[in-house]
Write a protein that holds these residues in place. Structure first.
Motif, PDB file in Angstrom:
ATOM      1  N   PHE A   1       8.888  53.852 -50.830  1.00  0.00           N
ATOM      2  CA  PHE A   1       8.756  55.056 -50.014  1.00  0.00           C
ATOM      3  C   PHE A   1       7.383  55.683 -50.197  1.00  0.00           C
ATOM      4  N   SER A   2       6.929  55.754 -51.432  1.00  0.00           N
ATOM      5  CA  SER A   2       5.631  56.350 -51.722  1.00  0.00           C
ATOM      6  C   SER A   2       4.512  55.576 -51.039  1.00  0.00           C
ATOM      7  N   THR A   3       4.585  54.266 -51.085  1.00  0.00           N
ATOM      8  CA  THR A   3       3.579  53.421 -50.435  1.00  0.00           C
ATOM      9  C   THR A   3       3.622  53.612 -48.922  1.00  0.00           C
ATOM     10  N   SER A   4       4.822  53.643 -48.366  1.00  0.00           N
ATOM     11  CA  SER A   4       4.975  53.821 -46.927  1.00  0.00           C
ATOM     12  C   SER A   4       4.429  55.173 -46.482  1.00  0.00           C
ATOM     13  N   LEU A   5       4.739  56.224 -47.220  1.00  0.00           N
ATOM     14  CA  LEU A   5       4.242  57.555 -46.879  1.00  0.00           C
ATOM     15  C   LEU A   5       2.722  57.592 -46.948  1.00  0.00           C
ATOM     16  N   SER A   6       2.178  56.973 -47.957  1.00  0.00           N
ATOM     17  CA  SER A   6       0.719  56.918 -48.095  1.00  0.00           C
ATOM     18  C   SER A   6       0.080  56.207 -46.905  1.00  0.00           C
ATOM     19  N   ASP A   7       0.694  55.120 -46.458  1.00  0.00           N
ATOM     20  CA  ASP A   7       0.188  54.399 -45.282  1.00  0.00           C
ATOM     21  C   ASP A   7       0.230  55.279 -44.034  1.00  0.00           C
ATOM     22  N   HIS A   8       1.328  56.012 -43.872  1.00  0.00           N
ATOM     23  CA  HIS A   8       1.455  56.895 -42.711  1.00  0.00           C
ATOM     24  C   HIS A   8       0.420  58.022 -42.756  1.00  0.00           C
ATOM     25  N   VAL A   9       0.178  58.552 -43.927  1.00  0.00           N
ATOM     26  CA  VAL A   9      -0.815  59.621 -44.069  1.00  0.00           C
ATOM     27  C   VAL A   9      -2.205  59.088 -43.722  1.00  0.00           C
ATOM     28  N   GLU A  10      -2.497  57.875 -44.138  1.00  0.00           N
ATOM     29  CA  GLU A  10      -3.800  57.283 -43.816  1.00  0.00           C
ATOM     30  C   GLU A  10      -3.945  57.075 -42.307  1.00  0.00           C
ATOM     31  N   LYS A  11      -2.888  56.631 -41.640  1.00  0.00           N
ATOM     32  CA  LYS A  11      -2.925  56.480 -40.180  1.00  0.00           C
ATOM     33  C   LYS A  11      -3.121  57.834 -39.507  1.00  0.00           C
ATOM     34  N   LEU A  12      -2.497  58.851 -40.057  1.00  0.00           N
ATOM     35  CA  LEU A  12      -2.657  60.204 -39.526  1.00  0.00           C
ATOM     36  C   LEU A  12      -4.101  60.665 -39.675  1.00  0.00           C
ATOM     37  N   ARG A  13      -4.706  60.381 -40.805  1.00  0.00           N
ATOM     38  CA  ARG A  13      -6.108  60.746 -41.027  1.00  0.00           C
ATOM     39  C   ARG A  13      -7.005  60.072 -39.978  1.00  0.00           C
ATOM     40  N   HIS A  14      -6.737  58.805 -39.677  1.00  0.00           N
ATOM     41  CA  HIS A  14      -7.521  58.097 -38.653  1.00  0.00           C
ATOM     42  C   HIS A  14      -7.310  58.728 -37.269  1.00  0.00           C
ATOM     43  N   ALA A  15      -6.081  59.122 -36.975  1.00  0.00           N
ATOM     44  CA  ALA A  15      -5.798  59.760 -35.686  1.00  0.00           C
ATOM     45  C   ALA A  15      -6.536  61.092 -35.559  1.00  0.00           C
ATOM     46  N   VAL A  16      -6.633  61.829 -36.652  1.00  0.00           N
ATOM     47  CA  VAL A  16      -7.368  63.102 -36.632  1.00  0.00           C
ATOM     48  C   VAL A  16      -8.862  62.831 -36.413  1.00  0.00           C
ATOM     49  N   SER A  17      -9.392  61.806 -37.048  1.00  0.00           N
ATOM     50  CA  SER A  17     -10.802  61.448 -36.842  1.00  0.00           C
ATOM     51  C   SER A  17     -11.065  61.097 -35.378  1.00  0.00           C
ATOM     52  N   LYS A  18     -10.157  60.343 -34.775  1.00  0.00           N
ATOM     53  CA  LYS A  18     -10.284  59.970 -33.364  1.00  0.00           C
ATOM     54  C   LYS A  18     -10.226  61.222 -32.484  1.00  0.00           C
ATOM     55  N   LEU A  19      -9.341  62.138 -32.831  1.00  0.00           N
ATOM     56  CA  LEU A  19      -9.226  63.392 -32.091  1.00  0.00           C
ATOM     57  C   LEU A  19     -10.529  64.179 -32.154  1.00  0.00           C
ATOM     58  N   LYS A  20     -11.121  64.246 -33.339  1.00  0.00           N
ATOM     59  CA  LYS A  20     -12.391  64.965 -33.489  1.00  0.00           C
ATOM     60  C   LYS A  20     -13.467  64.342 -32.609  1.00  0.00           C
ATOM     61  N   ASP A  21     -13.503  63.028 -32.554  1.00  0.00           N
ATOM     62  CA  ASP A  21     -14.468  62.350 -31.685  1.00  0.00           C
ATOM     63  C   ASP A  21     -14.203  62.691 -30.220  1.00  0.00           C
ATOM     64  N   ASP A  22     -12.929  62.705 -29.842  1.00  0.00           N
ATOM     65  CA  ASP A  22     -12.570  62.996 -28.455  1.00  0.00           C
ATOM     66  C   ASP A  22     -12.895  64.435 -28.066  1.00  0.00           C
ATOM     67  N   MET A  23     -12.926  65.323 -29.042  1.00  0.00           N
ATOM     68  CA  MET A  23     -13.285  66.714 -28.748  1.00  0.00           C
ATOM     69  C   MET A  23     -14.769  66.849 -28.410  1.00  0.00           C
ATOM     70  N   LEU A  24     -15.542  65.827 -28.714  1.00  0.00           N
ATOM     71  CA  LEU A  24     -16.966  65.817 -28.380  1.00  0.00           C
ATOM     72  C   LEU A  24     -17.236  65.094 -27.064  1.00  0.00           C
ATOM     73  N   ASP A  25     -16.196  64.859 -26.294  1.00  0.00           N
ATOM     74  CA  ASP A  25     -16.306  64.177 -25.010  1.00  0.00           C
ATOM     75  C   ASP A  25     -17.347  64.891 -24.141  1.00  0.00           C
ATOM     76  N   PRO A  26     -18.284  64.143 -23.587  1.00  0.00           N
ATOM     77  CA  PRO A  26     -19.320  64.744 -22.737  1.00  0.00           C
ATOM     78  C   PRO A  26     -18.747  65.558 -21.570  1.00  0.00           C
ATOM     79  N   VAL A  27     -17.553  65.200 -21.113  1.00  0.00           N
ATOM     80  CA  VAL A  27     -16.927  65.947 -20.023  1.00  0.00           C
ATOM     81  C   VAL A  27     -16.708  67.401 -20.454  1.00  0.00           C
ATOM     82  N   LEU A  28     -16.346  67.600 -21.696  1.00  0.00           N
ATOM     83  CA  LEU A  28     -16.109  68.957 -22.191  1.00  0.00           C
ATOM     84  C   LEU A  28     -17.400  69.707 -22.491  1.00  0.00           C
TER      85      LEU A  28
END
Length: 122
Positions: free
Chosen positions: A15-42
């Motif tokens: 469970f601990s390993t699985s949760l850690s993996d999910h948290v890491e995926k969440l961190r990547h999704a947040v990084s992608k979101l930050k990049d998308d907030m810099l979209d030239p359209v905005l």
């Protein structure tokens, strides 16, 4: 240790390993979101208001979904930590649990800041 305690310890590690993996995926999704907030359209003054509004709404929905995920992981972590606090495995993994908790809190704080930034744009 009894067979049941060993089985429980094994479950805790998985469970601990699985949760850690999910948290890491969440961190990547947040990084992608930050990049998308810099979209030239905005960032362009030539962008039509309805196009910018649509994009901002989509970003807001993503922030809300990621924040809900982070809160769920925090809840899982808290319940998991409370239910396993007396086992040998939990004591041995206390440092890793603390790191996971800090990562989840950091992600939540980052999402709160991104939400504030997005609200200032609307």
């Amino acid at each position: 240790l009894s067979h049941a305690e060993l089985a429980r310890s094994d479950q805790i590690v998985r469970f601990s390993t699985s949760l850690s993996d999910h948290v890491e995926k969440l961190r990547h999704a947040v990084s992608k979101l930050k990049d998308d907030m810099l979209d030239p359209v905005l960032l362009s003054i030539k962008t039509l208001p309805h196009v910018a509004d649509k994009k901002l709404k989509e970003l807001k929905e993503r922030i809300d979904a990621l924040f809900a995920q982070a809160q769920s992981y925090a809840t899982y972590h808290e319940k998991f930590g409370m239910s396993t606090s007396t086992t040998r495995t939990a004591r041995a993994n206390r440092h890793l649990d603390q790191e996971s908790e800090e990562r989840i809190q950091s992600i939540s704080n980052e999402l709160i800041e991104l939400n504030k930034e997005l609200n200032m744009r609307t």
